[in-house]
Design a protein around this motif. Structure first.
Motif: not given
Lengths: 97, 469, 480
Positions: B368-382
């Motif tokens: 969640v932290d990585s998403l929140s800080s935009k370290k990773i994108s939702s695309k990379i998340l997938k």
């Protein structure tokens, strides 16, 4: 002699799920009235407190913890049933919902 | 508009999911093969006597407290006598005079309180199957513990009825006392509907055997209409029990109520009084933490959007999981999106439950932290989610193993963007003409070129900088 | 034929222990006696094959110090016996073979006792002359033209005839004490809550108790010790607090005994009163303080009994619906007709009569008006007894109002039919222990008994006084 009405007797027979013929209906009309008359005398008895004794037991209730499964076999469950088709016990006659 | 006032009272029966039945030490599982979870007590054999399940009492206390009821500290059971093939003893053990809880309420969103008149413990009957003019009996359900929850006639619309039932169901689910599955019968509601122009209640019609809360709302509406039609044509209503036909959208007469059922209640002599101590009540009260409405407040204050708050509340597993992080700096908004979005999709695809993931709290938080800080994108998340959920590898390790390069060399990025600007003349013009979509387009083109190896925030910032220069 | 069953329990035990006899000898003797005395109609079902098998099996088990080891016993047919037909003397259960054992039966089996068979009784224990049995009346062991009493008529008569000399009965309003009195045997109605009711076919749940019927007081105490273990299946039961011990030297001069005035009323047969007064004189001469006291509400016990016992019975007998066990009609039109036909064909007239009365007394507003009032008077009556036992060790009185009467005497007056029980019912209302002790014979050689009543869980006290009187009277249990 006073008696109950036929409807009252039939209502009681219905509660007890018993069939009565005309003679029995007439008989119970008197009998139940007589019983009620003698029993109603208890209403004139004074009691000092309002406490009721449901049971003379003095046992403190002990509740079971959920540890066991005391189920019996299906064969035993069905054993005494007059009407059964494994795995069911059944009764004839339609029933409304 | 009709000038009749609708009054509704609801009696809800829920099956408790205790391990054992209420009066016998037989397992409580209505899905077991027919007549395999019964013993001589459940079958009402001659000579049998009831035992009493401690946990049923505890569930009763817990529910009473959650419904703001007063717990009855000295209580006994009563016999309700009637004949029916599904009733093995010819009487049901219930609580007439000393229900375990009294005088509670449920608060609707409007702030209106719907009174809970009482809540009592009783036993379920056998399940019957009607076929070929015969009744087939499965006694597995006989003796399953029930709580009957009786509302006051405080409900004045189908919407209130629906909300009352939803709230009640939600609460019982959160207390984990019942599955509350109306379609499977573990929650059943009898609805009493009357209409009146005055403050006196009208003739009470009982609606039974309705399969869902949605249908109950429809049934109330149709029944009120039916009553109104009769009354406006100077007709009179008789006390009846009716059912609801959802396909025809009408209520149907089951039977007229007789002069009142003569159940010949009396006090059950086979069960001594049950005494509940203050200590017992206080111990159980401690379990009453974070009920649904309290959770709603917390989630809203932590920034979860209202629609997602409701979705999280509907999914108790997610809600319970999120509650682990109440005292942390977790971004609840991102966390709720992650749970309801990609994690839910993953679970659906894999046909597994959230609990079977046993998702480590630290790992969840760092995702969640990585998403929140935009370290990773939702695309990379997938791209990484499946690996992240099924291994113990860190985000970086997974990225590396998948050849995804989260590049932070901004000169590389600038070079790529400069080329994108050259290649997309028109879009750049549109951007300068104030078209926001053009900017999104250029981000997309950049991401394509970078294979998402730069963080979305970096792409956005750099693009803006280069365009505006 | 051997006569081992006429020996004392200690003597039989010694013979078993030194292998002079085997359990099968006792079993065989018992069955020949039963065969010889068939016309008394004591038994509904004999357990011959299983009893013989059990006796044979015990030959390979070392004889313990338990006096009950290998001893035959018979059981009233409203006590559930696994795999052994249990009818409660009703056509309703004519084919009922239970799938579990009553707790008391489990205990008897643990003591390696041998179950001889199931004893005749009034249908569902409803009656006091054993004439309501679907299987016919039991005859009085002292005179075949007279009733045995009831409802435990088979239990009392079998013991009087020594076939065998130990049995279990049940008592709801006098059903152990009254037939014990009529048959001249020792019968104990224990404290409500001493013996588990699990497996006792309920008549009136708050009154029913299982108890032993025996030829001597000591044997009675021994059997009660065996059946009063704590049972978690009966939440109203407490079980025994300690083993009952009988001492042969009781100090009578310290005893205070109360006789309720009601127990000397003019409805009681003169011969019975005279015999009872002899006992009273005997006790007084030994230094007992005996006072006649007034106990309120005793005269109301028949009304209370009708409301409470028949109310509870109407509910307890609702389970006989022909679906899961028992008699089931084959001719019916719909489900309600099925219930009514099954129950009208399955139950006998007395049971139906009591179900009608019980249903009526609980119907409509009656439950609130009469049933609850009855529970309040019951509470007050218990308080009265409590006060008496504050000052006295015992309450004594005759057991019955009449001597055994001729078979066929009809008791159709609904109010009179419970009059037989006016001296026994109060004890059940208050949950007290009470024992019938044979105290002699009438001029026509009919048995006369007295009741010894004590406070709750004071069976020990009762047995000690009863044992003293038994020794002093030395009736010897000879009836022929």
């Amino acid at each position: 002699m006073e008696k109950l009405t036929k409807e009252e007797v039939l209502h009681v027979a219905d509660l007890a799920r018993l069939k009565l013929d005309e003679n029995e209906i007439e008989d119970y009309a008197y009998k139940l009235k007589a019983i009620m008359d003698s029993i109603s005398l208890i209403n004139s008895i004074e009691v000092t407190d309002n406490e009721m004794t449901i049971s003379p037991s003095t046992a403190k209730i002990s509740l079971f913890k959920e540890q066991e499964n005391k189920t019996i076999s299906k064969a035993d469950a069905l054993k005494n049933a007059p009407n059964k088709i494994d795995p069911y016990i059944y009764v004839g006659g339609s029933i409304d919902e | 508009m009709s000038n009749y006032k609708i009054t509704v009272g609801i009696e809800v029966h829920v099956e408790l999911k205790t391990r054992n039945k209420v009066f016998s030490e037989v397992l409580n599982d209505t899905t077991a093969p027919v007549n395999t979870l019964v013993n001589e007590i459940d079958l009402g054999y001659p000579g049998t006597l009831p035992s009493l399940n401690e946990n049923v009492i505890n569930y009763g206390i817990l529910t009473s407290l959650a419904l703001n009821c007063t717990v009855t500290k000295h209580m006994h059971f009563d016999r309700k006598n009637y004949f029916y093939p599904d009733l093995p003893k010819g009487y049901q053990i219930t609580q007439l005079n000393t229900p375990i809880g009294t005088n509670g309420y449920i608060t609707l969103n409007s702030g209106k309180k719907i009174g809970i008149r009482e809540l009592h413990i009783e036993e379920d009957t056998a399940k019957s199957l009607h076929q070929d003019n015969k009744t087939f009996l499965n006694f597995n359900r006989a003796g399953v513990p029930l709580l009957e929850i009786v509302s006051s006639p405080d409900i004045n619309s189908k919407e209130e009825a629906g909300e009352y039932l939803e709230k009640l169901k939600e609460l019982l689910l959160y207390l984990e006392v019942s599955d509350c599955k109306m379609e499977e019968g573990s929650m059943r509601a009898d609805v009493n509907v009357s209409i009146s122009k005055t403050n006196d209640l009208g003739c009470r019609i009982e609606l039974k055997n309705i399969g869902s809360i949605h249908e109950i709302k429809d049934a109330i509406e149709q029944e009120a209409l039916r009553q109104e039609q009769i009354l406006s044509n100077n007709g009179t209503l008789k006390e009846q029990t009716r059912k609801y036909d959802a396909s025809k959208k009408e209520t149907i007469l089951l039977r007229n109520k007789e002069v009142g059922n003569d159940y010949r209640y009396f006090k059950e002599p086979d069960l001594p009084y049950v005494d509940i101590t203050d200590e017992q009540i206080e111990t159980i009260r401690k379990k009453l933490v974070l009920l649904p409405d309290e959770r709603r407040k917390i989630y809203l204050s932590k920034g979860i959007i209202p629609i997602n708050v409701e979705k999280i509340i509907k999914n108790k597993e997610y809600s319970d999981y999120l509650n682990n992080f109440i005292d942390t700096d977790l971004d609840f908004k991102v966390a709720s999106n992650l749970l309801l979005g990609d994690i839910s999709s993953y679970l659906n695809k894999e046909l597994i439950s959230f609990s079977s993931l046993s998702l480590d709290k630290e790992r969840f938080k760092s995702l969640v932290d990585s998403l929140s800080s935009k370290k990773i994108s939702s695309k990379i998340l997938k791209e990484i989610l499946s690996s992240y959920l099924t291994t113990t590898d860190s985000i970086d390790t997974i990225l590396k193993s998948k050849g995804i390069n989260l590049n932070d060399n901004l000169s590389d990025l600038e070079a790529i963007i400069k080329q994108v600007i050259i290649d997309n003349n028109e879009a750049v013009l549109d951007y300068h003409n104030g078209k926001e979509k053009a900017f999104q387009y250029l981000i997309g083109m950049t991401m394509k070129q970078t294979k998402s190896s730069f963080s979305p925030q970096a792409v956005k910032d750099t693009l803006k900088k280069l365009l505006d220069n | 034929m051997s006569n081992y069953l006429d020996l004392s329990l200690e003597e039989i035990h010694t013979l078993l222990k030194n292998k002079t006899i085997k359990p099968i000898d006792l079993v065989n003797e018992c069955f020949s006696k039963i065969e010889k005395n068939k016309d008394y109609n004591c038994y509904i079902t004999l357990n011959k094959e299983q009893a013989e098998a059990k006796a044979k099996e015990l030959e390979n088990v070392p004889v313990s110090d338990d006096l009950l080891f290998g001893i035959p016993i018979a059981i009233k047919d409203n006590i559930i016996t696994k795999d052994l037909k249990t009818t409660a003397a009703s056509h309703m259960l004519y084919n009922f073979v239970p799938i579990y054992d009553a707790y008391v039966v489990k205990l008897l089996k643990q003591h390696n006792m041998i179950i001889i068979g199931k004893l005749n009784m009034d249908e569902f224990a409803m009656g006091s002359s054993n004439q309501t049995s679907y299987y016919g009346p039991v005859k009085n062991p002292l005179n075949k033209d007279l009733v045995s009493g009831g409802s435990s008529g088979g239990s009392a008569c079998a013991v009087a005839l020594g076939m065998p000399f130990l049995s279990l009965g049940t008592d709801t309003g006098g059903s152990i004490r009254q037939p014990s009195s009529f048959c001249g045997v020792v019968g104990m109605k224990p404290t409500y809550g001493l013996v588990s009711r699990y497996g006792l076919i309920a008549f009136a749940s708050s009154l029913d108790q299982i108890g032993p019927i025996t030829r001597t007081v000591k044997e009675n105490a021994l059997l009660l010790n065996a059946i009063s273990e704590k049972d978690s299946n009966d939440l109203t039961q407490e079980g025994k607090k300690e083993e009952i011990k009988i001492t042969d030297d009781i100090d009578l001069s310290k005893l205070k005994i109360a006789i309720p005035k009601f127990y000397l009323n003019d409805k009681i047969d003169k011969e019975i009163l005279n015999k009872f007064n002899e006992i009273k004189s005997l006790l007084t001469s030994k230094g007992c303080q005996i006072d006649v006291v007034d106990i309120k509400y005793l005269e109301n016990s028949v009304s209370l009994y009708q409301i409470i016992a028949l109310g509870e019975a109407s509910s307890n007998l609702a389970r006989y619906d022909g679906i899961r066990y028992g008699y089931s009609t084959t001719k019916f039109t719909d489900i309600n007709d099925f219930y009514k036909a099954t129950r009208s064909e399955g139950f006998g007239p007395e049971v139906k009569r009591r179900l009608m009365i019980g249903s009526y007394l609980l119907s409509g507003a009656n439950a609130k008006v009469y049933y609850e009032k009855a529970l309040k008077i019951r509470h007050a009556m218990i308080e009265e007894f409590h006060n008496v036992f504050h000052a006295y060790d015992y309450i004594i009185g005759p057991t019955t109002t009449t001597l055994p009467y001729p078979l066929g005497a009809n008791n159709d007056d609904p109010n009179k039919s419970f009059i037989d029980d006016i001296l026994t019912i109060p004890v059940n209302m208050a949950g007290l222990p009470a024992l019938n002790l044979p105290i002699g014979y009438s001029k026509d050689n009919l048995a006369i008994g007295m009741q010894i009543i004590a406070n709750r869980f004071e069976e020990n006290k009762i047995y000690n006084l009863a044992n003293y009187l038994e020794q002093a009277l030395n009736l010897g249990g000879k009836h022929e």
